[in-house]
Scaffold this active site. Structure first.
Site, PDB file in Angstrom:
ATOM      1  N   ASP A 143       0.823  -1.196   0.000  1.00 47.73           N
ATOM      2  CA  ASP A 143       0.000   0.000   0.000  1.00 47.73           C
ATOM      3  C   ASP A 143       0.864   1.255   0.000  1.00 47.73           C
ATOM      4  O   ASP A 143       1.821   1.361   0.778  1.00 47.73           O
ATOM      5  CB  ASP A 143      -0.910  -0.007   1.235  1.00 47.73           C
TER       6      ASP A 143
ATOM      7  N   GLU B 176       1.498  -0.489  -4.994  1.00 52.12           N
ATOM      8  CA  GLU B 176       0.546   0.563  -5.347  1.00 52.12           C
ATOM      9  C   GLU B 176       1.311   1.881  -5.396  1.00 52.12           C
ATOM     10  O   GLU B 176       1.972   2.260  -4.433  1.00 52.12           O
ATOM     11  CB  GLU B 176      -0.567   0.659  -4.304  1.00 52.12           C
TER      12      GLU B 176
END
Length: 536
Positions: free
Chosen positions: A201, A270
């Site tokens: 993330d 990401e």
């Protein structure tokens, strides 16, 4: 396929555990719920699952604020539940990837509790602390994605701490080698348990500019981006100093060295930066991340020219790296609504899956895409997302894409009131309803993914776009002696396209589970939202 390179061309099914299946009657999905539905996932024909955070957390950002990286939050079950899930998934031939949120923790993490206590404790510099300016204001102009300044005052230290996201998500100081070491040790904990990969993330947010320089202003006409409309001041700056620092590259190399000790373990990053495609090209490669994805196809632009330009840009910048593509996830409006604009549209839903699974790279499919779910209109009084609550009514947040999976026409998610309401429109699109309909989106996705597994050109082949007028997106995929011409009609009307002379001999590919087209005298006639696979 090389067992250690399973991720190349893989279809990864994202599961948002809060909304998958509730087995303990608290209205929130859990790990045993995922375990119960693994046969369903395997039947889809995907290669892996990615489970969004299930770690111990106060849930201010629904698990993306981690208080203990090695513990399962009781809301989701136990560590033993995860081990059972992992074993069953492997028995069904599914790889398991887990979310790792490395750049920040929860304000309730033990590291932060110690760090905030004083300026001279053992973890005093594990987070990003800074003195105020002489007038008491924050040390610079950095802003939080979730609105307002990115600094929060801590009276115990008489300093500010940095939070790129919520104020309850303090940023770790990755300039400190002890932080990097502890972070990698937490990752190792899950690799030792047998996970097959990590979804990282906000991975470009690990490092900040050590000099704390101000971000420069951005002209009004350039204030665009994912959720960053004119009402969000985050869009007012070029974010050159609060993320995507050069020091992060060495950390990614250290992370890759750890992963390489576990054959087959893969990392998907990401990436959201001022130039996300350029950052992907830097971050993905043999010594860094295995795959990267950005938000370029998670925006509102669904024109053929935009999709082509996006893919060709990353192909040019990252010829030896491996992208991953997604058109929906837990952070954006569902693609059927975002690109279709109206209610349920089975033809569009089927096309979206075929499109994202036909580009060069791996794929993330978000739970519910296989059903063609639309964005839910969650009323203000039912909102849970702090992002949406802060920016309502101009931006309603992320709850609309996070509503529970509709397993049956009664919902089938929980015996109690679910944490977010299930729309009536979704009940009519339930798994049970679609399984009995051979023409449903669900069964079309199953047929397509099953067929795709045996098409080397679609899994790992190269890609070359063909010139075609809007609304036609066309390209050729080639691998292992197989050549496929792929075309999509991105409109709601019939479209006719004359094939280039070099491909005028194309014939519809025998055995393709979807071909909403016919080829006559070198012309392709595509039905509305039609898909064409042809041998060349």
């Amino acid at each position: 396929m090389d067992n250690t390179r399973w991720w190349r061309g893989a279809v990864i099914y994202q599961i948002y555990p809060r909304s998958y299946l509730d087995t303990d009657g608290d209205g929130v999905g859990d790990l045993p719920g995922i375990l119960e539905k693994l046969e369903y996932v395997a039947r889809l024909g995907v290669d892996a699952i990615w489970i969004s955070p299930f770690f111990k957390s106060p849930m201010a950002d629904f698990g993306y604020d981690i208080a203990d990286y090695r513990a399962v939050d009781p809301l989701f079950g136990t560590l033993e539940d995860f081990d059972r899930l992992l074993a069953k998934a492997h028995g069904l031939g599914l790889r398991v990837m887990i979310d790792q949120v490395l750049s920040h923790t929860s304000i309730e993490h033990a590291w932060f509790t110690e760090s905030r206590a004083s300026r001279d404790n053992a973890k005093h510099d594990w987070y990003v602390w800074a003195d105020p300016r002489p007038d008491g204001t924050p040390p610079n102009n950095w802003l939080s994605i979730f609105g307002g300044v990115a600094w929060r005052w801590e009276p115990r230290r008489e300093q500010y701490f940095l939070h790129n996201f919520l104020a309850s998500q303090p940023d770790l100081n990755f300039h400190n080698p002890a932080v990097r070491e502890a972070t990698l040790d937490n990752v190792k904990f899950w690799l030792e348990r047998g996970v097959d990969g990590l979804r990282l993330d906000a991975i470009n947010f690990c490092f900040h500019d050590a000099k704390l320089r101000d971000n420069p202003p951005k002209p009004a006409e350039l204030r665009t981006g994912r959720g960053f409309s004119a009402d969000n001041p985050y869009a007012y700056q070029y974010h050159w100093h609060n993320n995507t620092q050069p020091e992060n590259l060495r950390f990614l190399e250290d992370l890759r060295a750890l992963l390489d000790r576990y054959p087959g373990a893969a990392a998907l990053g990401e990436i959201s930066s001022e130039d996300s495609l350029a950052t992907m090209a830097e971050y993905v490669g043999d010594q860094r991340l295995h795959m990267g994805y950005s938000f370029e196809l998670l925006t509102d632009d669904s024109t053929a020219s935009y999709i082509r330009a996006t893919v060709e840009t990353i192909e040019a910048r990252m010829p030896h790296g491996w992208p991953c593509w997604a058109v929906s996830n837990h952070d954006v409006v569902r693609a059927v609504t975002r690109w279709g604009g109206g209610g349920p549209n089975p033809a569009l839903a089927r096309q979206l899956v075929a499109l994202v699974c036909s580009l060069r790279g791996s794929v993330c499919l978000y739970q519910g895409e296989e059903l063609g779910l639309t964005e839910a209109d969650v009323p203000y009084e039912a909102l849970q997302d702090p992002y949406g609550i802060a920016f309502w009514p101009n931006f309603k947040g992320r709850d609309g894409c996070r509503t529970p999976m509709p397993w049956t026409q009664d919902g089938g998610f929980s015996e109690q009131t679910p944490w977010l309401p299930i729309p009536e429109a979704h009940r009519a699109m339930s798994v049970v309803a679609q399984e009995s309909d051979a023409s449903s989106v669900l069964n079309a996705v199953r047929r397509f993914l099953g067929w795709r597994k045996d098409q080397p050109a679609l899994r790992t082949g190269d890609i070359a776009f063909l010139d075609a007028p809007e609304p036609v997106l066309a390209f050729v995929r080639r691998e292992a002696g197989q050549s496929l011409l792929v075309a999509f009609n991105l409109s709601e009307r019939d479209v006719e396209w004359t094939l280039p002379a070099s491909h005028a001999h194309a014939q519809l590919f025998d055995g393709a589970p979807v071909n909403d087209a016919r080829i006559v005298d070198g012309r392709v006639v595509l039905l509305p939202r039609g898909v064409c696979y042809a041998a060349v």
